[in-house]
Design a protein around this motif. Structure first.
Motif, PDB file in Angstrom:
ATOM      1  N   GLU A 229       2.530   0.585  -7.041  1.00  0.00           N
ATOM      2  CA  GLU A 229       1.961  -0.550  -6.310  1.00  0.00           C
ATOM      3  C   GLU A 229       2.016  -1.813  -7.160  1.00  0.00           C
ATOM      4  O   GLU A 229       2.354  -2.890  -6.660  1.00  0.00           O
ATOM      5  CB  GLU A 229       0.515  -0.246  -5.905  1.00  0.00           C
ATOM      6  CG  GLU A 229       0.399   0.798  -4.819  1.00  0.00           C
ATOM      7  CD  GLU A 229      -1.032   1.269  -4.603  1.00  0.00           C
ATOM      8  OE1 GLU A 229      -1.297   1.805  -3.506  1.00  0.00           O
ATOM      9  OE2 GLU A 229      -1.889   1.136  -5.509  1.00  0.00           O
ATOM     10  N   THR A 230       1.695  -1.671  -8.445  1.00  0.00           N
ATOM     11  CA  THR A 230       1.744  -2.822  -9.355  1.00  0.00           C
ATOM     12  C   THR A 230       3.158  -3.381  -9.444  1.00  0.00           C
ATOM     13  O   THR A 230       3.355  -4.606  -9.403  1.00  0.00           O
ATOM     14  CB  THR A 230       1.223  -2.423 -10.747  1.00  0.00           C
ATOM     15  OG1 THR A 230      -0.131  -1.969 -10.614  1.00  0.00           O
ATOM     16  CG2 THR A 230       1.271  -3.587 -11.712  1.00  0.00           C
TER      17      THR A 230
ATOM     18  N   ASP B 239      -5.311 -11.116  -9.255  1.00  0.00           N
ATOM     19  CA  ASP B 239      -5.094  -9.845  -9.937  1.00  0.00           C
ATOM     20  C   ASP B 239      -6.317  -9.419 -10.751  1.00  0.00           C
ATOM     21  O   ASP B 239      -6.715  -8.247 -10.728  1.00  0.00           O
ATOM     22  CB  ASP B 239      -3.871  -9.920 -10.854  1.00  0.00           C
ATOM     23  CG  ASP B 239      -2.573 -10.109 -10.101  1.00  0.00           C
ATOM     24  OD1 ASP B 239      -2.525  -9.820  -8.883  1.00  0.00           O
ATOM     25  OD2 ASP B 239      -1.592 -10.555 -10.723  1.00  0.00           O
TER      26      ASP B 239
ATOM     27  N   GLY C 237     -11.282  -2.854  -8.011  1.00  0.00           N
ATOM     28  CA  GLY C 237     -10.679  -1.522  -8.015  1.00  0.00           C
ATOM     29  C   GLY C 237     -11.425  -0.578  -8.934  1.00  0.00           C
ATOM     30  O   GLY C 237     -11.653   0.588  -8.599  1.00  0.00           O
TER      31      GLY C 237
ATOM     32  N   SER D  21      -4.773  -0.172  -8.713  1.00  0.00           N
ATOM     33  CA  SER D  21      -3.443   0.043  -8.138  1.00  0.00           C
ATOM     34  C   SER D  21      -2.657   1.033  -8.984  1.00  0.00           C
ATOM     35  O   SER D  21      -2.858   1.145 -10.192  1.00  0.00           O
ATOM     36  CB  SER D  21      -2.677  -1.278  -8.007  1.00  0.00           C
ATOM     37  OG  SER D  21      -2.458  -1.861  -9.266  1.00  0.00           O
ATOM     38  N   THR D  22      -1.765   1.750  -8.324  1.00  0.00           N
ATOM     39  CA  THR D  22      -0.898   2.695  -9.027  1.00  0.00           C
ATOM     40  C   THR D  22       0.232   1.917  -9.692  1.00  0.00           C
ATOM     41  O   THR D  22       0.483   0.754  -9.340  1.00  0.00           O
ATOM     42  CB  THR D  22      -0.301   3.715  -8.044  1.00  0.00           C
ATOM     43  OG1 THR D  22       0.574   3.030  -7.145  1.00  0.00           O
ATOM     44  CG2 THR D  22      -1.389   4.463  -7.265  1.00  0.00           C
TER      45      THR D  22
ATOM     46  N   CYS E 166      -3.985  -2.724  -2.039  1.00  0.00           N
ATOM     47  CA  CYS E 166      -3.650  -1.801  -3.134  1.00  0.00           C
ATOM     48  C   CYS E 166      -4.864  -1.384  -3.945  1.00  0.00           C
ATOM     49  O   CYS E 166      -4.862  -0.322  -4.559  1.00  0.00           O
ATOM     50  CB  CYS E 166      -2.608  -2.427  -4.054  1.00  0.00           C
ATOM     51  SG  CYS E 166      -0.977  -2.549  -3.308  1.00  0.00           S
ATOM     52  N   HIS E 167      -5.901  -2.194  -3.953  1.00  0.00           N
ATOM     53  CA  HIS E 167      -7.099  -1.902  -4.736  1.00  0.00           C
ATOM     54  C   HIS E 167      -8.242  -1.366  -3.879  1.00  0.00           C
ATOM     55  O   HIS E 167      -9.339  -1.136  -4.393  1.00  0.00           O
ATOM     56  CB  HIS E 167      -7.545  -3.151  -5.498  1.00  0.00           C
ATOM     57  CG  HIS E 167      -6.630  -3.490  -6.627  1.00  0.00           C
ATOM     58  ND1 HIS E 167      -5.453  -4.170  -6.446  1.00  0.00           N
ATOM     59  CD2 HIS E 167      -6.711  -3.213  -7.942  1.00  0.00           C
ATOM     60  CE1 HIS E 167      -4.849  -4.308  -7.613  1.00  0.00           C
ATOM     61  NE2 HIS E 167      -5.588  -3.738  -8.535  1.00  0.00           N
TER      62      HIS E 167
ATOM     63  N   VAL F 217      -2.696  -7.387  -2.456  1.00  0.00           N
ATOM     64  CA  VAL F 217      -3.449  -6.975  -3.644  1.00  0.00           C
ATOM     65  C   VAL F 217      -4.736  -6.259  -3.222  1.00  0.00           C
ATOM     66  O   VAL F 217      -5.074  -5.196  -3.757  1.00  0.00           O
ATOM     67  CB  VAL F 217      -3.763  -8.187  -4.552  1.00  0.00           C
ATOM     68  CG1 VAL F 217      -4.761  -7.813  -5.639  1.00  0.00           C
ATOM     69  CG2 VAL F 217      -2.485  -8.732  -5.169  1.00  0.00           C
TER      70      VAL F 217
ATOM     71  N   ALA G 258       0.825  -1.209   0.000  1.00  0.00           N
ATOM     72  CA  ALA G 258       0.000   0.000   0.000  1.00  0.00           C
ATOM     73  C   ALA G 258       0.861   1.261   0.000  1.00  0.00           C
ATOM     74  O   ALA G 258       0.469   2.278  -0.574  1.00  0.00           O
ATOM     75  CB  ALA G 258      -0.940  -0.002   1.198  1.00  0.00           C
TER      76      ALA G 258
ATOM     77  N   ASP H 123       3.669   3.422  -3.358  1.00  0.00           N
ATOM     78  CA  ASP H 123       3.574   4.670  -4.113  1.00  0.00           C
ATOM     79  C   ASP H 123       3.819   5.895  -3.235  1.00  0.00           C
ATOM     80  O   ASP H 123       3.595   7.024  -3.650  1.00  0.00           O
ATOM     81  CB  ASP H 123       2.227   4.780  -4.831  1.00  0.00           C
ATOM     82  CG  ASP H 123       1.040   4.778  -3.875  1.00  0.00           C
ATOM     83  OD1 ASP H 123       1.240   4.681  -2.640  1.00  0.00           O
ATOM     84  OD2 ASP H 123      -0.097   4.864  -4.368  1.00  0.00           O
TER      85      ASP H 123
ATOM     86  N   GLU I 248      -7.087   2.316   2.008  1.00  0.00           N
ATOM     87  CA  GLU I 248      -6.101   1.239   2.123  1.00  0.00           C
ATOM     88  C   GLU I 248      -5.834   0.914   3.596  1.00  0.00           C
ATOM     89  O   GLU I 248      -5.815  -0.251   3.993  1.00  0.00           O
ATOM     90  CB  GLU I 248      -4.800   1.637   1.427  1.00  0.00           C
ATOM     91  CG  GLU I 248      -4.922   1.667  -0.079  1.00  0.00           C
ATOM     92  CD  GLU I 248      -3.729   2.297  -0.769  1.00  0.00           C
ATOM     93  OE1 GLU I 248      -3.457   1.894  -1.914  1.00  0.00           O
ATOM     94  OE2 GLU I 248      -3.061   3.188  -0.186  1.00  0.00           O
TER      95      GLU I 248
END
Length: 143
Positions: free
Chosen positions: A91-92, A113, A120, A87-88, A81-82, A78, A17, A20, A27
């Motif tokens: 983050e990806t 994913d 997301g 995700s940015t 992050c979403h 995951v 998280a 970024d 998050e």
């Protein structure tokens, strides 16, 4: 998976998280909830350690006891992050590094994913009343 896996799982998700440079309220909220579900009471201490940069990806991954714990760690990262939308790029990139460190093959991560991308996008669409209405299955508000 055992009780010793709880903190490393939350640590890895917080690292994801924060990849970024910022963990949004959504998050952090998702991670607090995951921490609670896992029975971890040290969320604030883990958050402080990760925010200070006092963690090493390889060392944290090495603490996980099983393939199940590694899969849960990836899923949790995951989801974190979403939690606030797609995700940015940072983050990806972290999630790709995490999957490699966890020794998860592409097939093991693909389903998670794909589901995360859909969720997301739904989170992002809900931020817009018109798009959000479509996602939630209700009529769009009239302007």
């Amino acid at each position: 998976m055992n009780e010793h896996d709880r903190e490393p799982i939350i640590t890895l998700a917080l690292m994801a998280a924060l990849a970024d440079g910022h963990a949004s309220d959504a998050e952090k909220g998702a991670l607090r909830a995951a921490s609670y579900r896992l029975g971890t009471t040290a969320f604030d201490a883990i958050d402080a350690r990760v925010a200070a940069g006092n963690v090493d990806l390889g060392a944290v991954v090495a603490q996980l006891s099983s393939a199940e714990a590694r899969a849960v760690a990836y899923d949790t990262a995951v989801a974190a992050c979403h939690a606030d939308g797609p995700s940015t790029p940072a983050e990806t990139a972290f999630l790709l590094r995490l999957a490699g460190a966890l020794q998860l093959g592409r097939e093991a991560t693909r389903r998670v994913d794909e589901q995360a991308e859909v969720l997301g996008a739904a989170v992002t669409n809900v931020a817009s009343p018109v798009a959000g209405a479509a996602v939630l299955g209700s009529p769009a508000p009239l302007s």
